[in-house]
Design a protein around this motif. Structure first.
Motif, mmCIF file in Angstrom:
data_model
loop_
_atom_site.group_PDB
_atom_site.id
_atom_site.type_symbol
_atom_site.label_atom_id
_atom_site.label_comp_id
_atom_site.label_asym_id
_atom_site.label_seq_id
_atom_site.Cartn_x
_atom_site.Cartn_y
_atom_site.Cartn_z
ATOM 1 N N ASP A 1 0.859 -1.181 0.000
ATOM 2 C CA ASP A 1 0.000 0.000 0.000
ATOM 3 C C ASP A 1 0.899 1.236 0.000
ATOM 4 O OD1 ASP A 1 0.767 0.707 2.683
ATOM 5 O OD2 ASP A 1 -0.690 -0.740 3.455
ATOM 6 N N ARG A 2 0.295 2.409 0.003
ATOM 7 C CA ARG A 2 1.063 3.665 -0.060
ATOM 8 C C ARG A 2 0.818 4.523 1.181
ATOM 9 N NH1 ARG A 2 0.925 7.352 -3.549
ATOM 10 N NH2 ARG A 2 3.182 7.353 -3.962
ATOM 11 N N LEU A 3 0.598 3.872 2.319
ATOM 12 C CA LEU A 3 0.212 4.587 3.525
ATOM 13 C C LEU A 3 1.392 5.161 4.295
ATOM 14 C CD1 LEU A 3 -2.629 2.224 4.847
ATOM 15 C CD2 LEU A 3 -2.822 4.302 3.460
ATOM 16 N N GLY A 4 2.584 4.690 4.041
ATOM 17 C CA GLY A 4 3.745 5.184 4.781
ATOM 18 C C GLY A 4 4.996 5.081 3.943
ATOM 19 N N ILE A 5 6.117 5.516 4.516
ATOM 20 C CA ILE A 5 7.393 5.454 3.816
ATOM 21 C C ILE A 5 7.843 3.995 3.712
ATOM 22 C CG2 ILE A 5 9.804 6.172 3.852
ATOM 23 C CD1 ILE A 5 7.806 8.403 3.299
ATOM 24 N N ALA A 6 8.255 3.596 2.518
ATOM 25 C CA ALA A 6 8.736 2.227 2.322
ATOM 26 C C ALA A 6 10.052 2.021 3.077
ATOM 27 C CB ALA A 6 8.932 1.960 0.833
ATOM 28 N N GLN A 7 10.153 0.917 3.765
ATOM 29 C CA GLN A 7 11.357 0.595 4.531
ATOM 30 C C GLN A 7 12.019 -0.693 4.074
ATOM 31 O OE1 GLN A 7 10.655 0.771 8.787
ATOM 32 N NE2 GLN A 7 9.149 2.407 8.557
ATOM 33 N N TYR A 8 11.390 -1.375 3.117
ATOM 34 C CA TYR A 8 11.877 -2.680 2.681
ATOM 35 C C TYR A 8 12.028 -2.720 1.163
ATOM 36 C CZ TYR A 8 10.191 -4.130 7.318
ATOM 37 O OH TYR A 8 9.952 -4.238 8.659
ATOM 38 N N LEU A 9 13.012 -3.493 0.690
ATOM 39 C CA LEU A 9 13.045 -3.945 -0.697
ATOM 40 C C LEU A 9 12.184 -5.189 -0.751
ATOM 41 C CD1 LEU A 9 16.889 -3.649 -1.441
ATOM 42 C CD2 LEU A 9 15.158 -1.843 -1.330
ATOM 43 N N VAL A 10 11.227 -5.232 -1.677
ATOM 44 C CA VAL A 10 10.209 -6.279 -1.644
ATOM 45 C C VAL A 10 10.338 -7.169 -2.873
ATOM 46 C CG1 VAL A 10 7.763 -6.793 -1.387
ATOM 47 C CG2 VAL A 10 8.694 -4.654 -0.458
ATOM 48 N N LEU A 11 10.546 -8.463 -2.626
ATOM 49 C CA LEU A 11 10.670 -9.460 -3.685
ATOM 50 C C LEU A 11 9.471 -10.393 -3.654
ATOM 51 C CD1 LEU A 11 12.447 -10.842 -5.900
ATOM 52 C CD2 LEU A 11 13.342 -12.298 -4.075
ATOM 53 N N LEU A 12 8.844 -10.594 -4.796
ATOM 54 C CA LEU A 12 7.771 -11.579 -4.945
ATOM 55 C C LEU A 12 8.424 -12.932 -5.202
ATOM 56 C CD1 LEU A 12 4.702 -12.235 -5.311
ATOM 57 C CD2 LEU A 12 5.026 -11.682 -7.746
ATOM 58 N N LEU A 13 8.333 -13.828 -4.230
ATOM 59 C CA LEU A 13 8.964 -15.140 -4.357
ATOM 60 C C LEU A 13 8.143 -16.091 -5.218
ATOM 61 C CD1 LEU A 13 10.199 -15.722 -0.682
ATOM 62 C CD2 LEU A 13 11.622 -15.226 -2.679
ATOM 63 N N ARG A 14 6.830 -16.063 -5.049
ATOM 64 C CA ARG A 14 5.959 -16.920 -5.866
ATOM 65 C C ARG A 14 4.576 -16.301 -5.917
ATOM 66 N NH1 ARG A 14 1.674 -20.517 -2.946
ATOM 67 N NH2 ARG A 14 1.639 -19.325 -1.009
ATOM 68 N N GLY A 15 3.856 -16.606 -6.994
ATOM 69 C CA GLY A 15 2.496 -16.121 -7.144
ATOM 70 C C GLY A 15 2.386 -14.995 -8.149
ATOM 71 N N ASP A 16 1.174 -14.439 -8.258
ATOM 72 C CA ASP A 16 0.834 -13.441 -9.267
ATOM 73 C C ASP A 16 0.248 -12.203 -8.604
ATOM 74 O OD1 ASP A 16 1.363 -15.330 -11.448
ATOM 75 O OD2 ASP A 16 -0.440 -16.340 -10.735
ATOM 76 N N VAL A 17 0.735 -11.036 -9.023
ATOM 77 C CA VAL A 17 0.370 -9.773 -8.401
ATOM 78 C C VAL A 17 0.040 -8.750 -9.482
ATOM 79 C CG1 VAL A 17 1.317 -7.806 -7.116
ATOM 80 C CG2 VAL A 17 1.644 -10.111 -6.258
#
Length: 257
Positions: free
Chosen positions: A72-88
């Protein structure tokens, strides 16, 4: 010369709500935490023991059910986010609250590699089309490791450069090609790798979602699909498009090649 169009295809073309939002595929179980395969796919090469040790120590895994929010866009991002499996599906909210589709991803793929570095909220929201697994790398902790693991720093830089290349190509397609070339290029990008002239593409989004990605109206997209069918370039059954000859689509998308 006329031809019969199946009812489910008409529902897709006409934007009817009788078909649910499709899911790209039924995903398997989450990869084990000790399995480096998704990470090695995203980095394009095997990891050293030291690199894998850093990632396994820092990464926080999270399971998200189909239909739920991933980012979501509710706060400052603090993580690098990797999609390991699935569809987004990724996009932004319209005034009516609907998520306007900008692109879709299948894991393993980076969901957001840049926002945390910039100290900004995630650039786009993300919603799970299937059950998904994500891994989150806390940037503050990662920074402390990168000075001692320069090869991992270089891998992340390459990933950022690859994302810039993809976004540049997408922008060029939208700005410089007509609607027919944009849609042909969009289909070609979703063809499985290989040299076969024929292939099948599973449409994971609704018609209006695809149209939003291609900066055209749903009506224009419907006309393009019908035109390609009439010319014998593709055939459509439900949400599956069969491409009869990739070279024909490549000629349609010639402005981008």
């Amino acid at each position: 010369m006329g031809f019969d169009v199946p009812a489910d295809v008409l529902a897709f073309l006409d934007g009817a709500s009788t078909l649910p939002r499709p899911r790209r595929r039924v995903v398997g179980p989450p990869p084990p935490p000790a399995d480096p395969t998704p990470w090695e796919k995203i980095f394009g090469a095997p990891l050293t023991a030291e690199e894998w040790g850093v990632l396994t120590r820092l990464a926080r895994r999270r399971e998200v059910s189909a239909g739920e929010a991933v980012l979501d866009r509710l706060g400052i991002a603090q993580y690098l986010v990797l999609l390991l499996r699935g569809d987004v599906v990724l996009g932004s909210r319209a005034m009516d609250g609907d998520l306007r589709t900008e692109r879709t991803l299948t894991g393993p793929a980076w969901l957001d590699l840049s926002s945390a570095w910039l100290g900004e909220p995630h650039a786009m929201e993300a919603q799970a089309l299937s059950d998904v697994t994500v891994a989150e790398l806390p940037l503050d902790a990662l920074r402390l490791q990168l000075a001692a693991h320069t090869s991992l720093s270089e891998r992340l830089c390459v990933c950022l450069a690859q994302q810039i290349g993809v976004l540049t190509g997408t922008s060029r397609n939208l700005l410089h090609n007509d609607a027919s070339a944009r849609f042909a290029q969009w289909l070609l990008q979703r063809c499985p790798p290989g040299e076969s002239l024929t292939c099948e593409v599973r449409l994971q989004e609704r018609k209006r979602d695809i149209a939003q990605q291609l900066a055209m109206t749903p009506e224009t997209l419907s006309r393009l699909i019908r035109n390609l069918e009439q010319r014998g370039f593709i055939s459509m059954q439900g949400y599956t498009v069969r491409i009869h000859d990739r070279s024909q689509l490549q000629r349609c998308a010639g402005a981008t090649r």
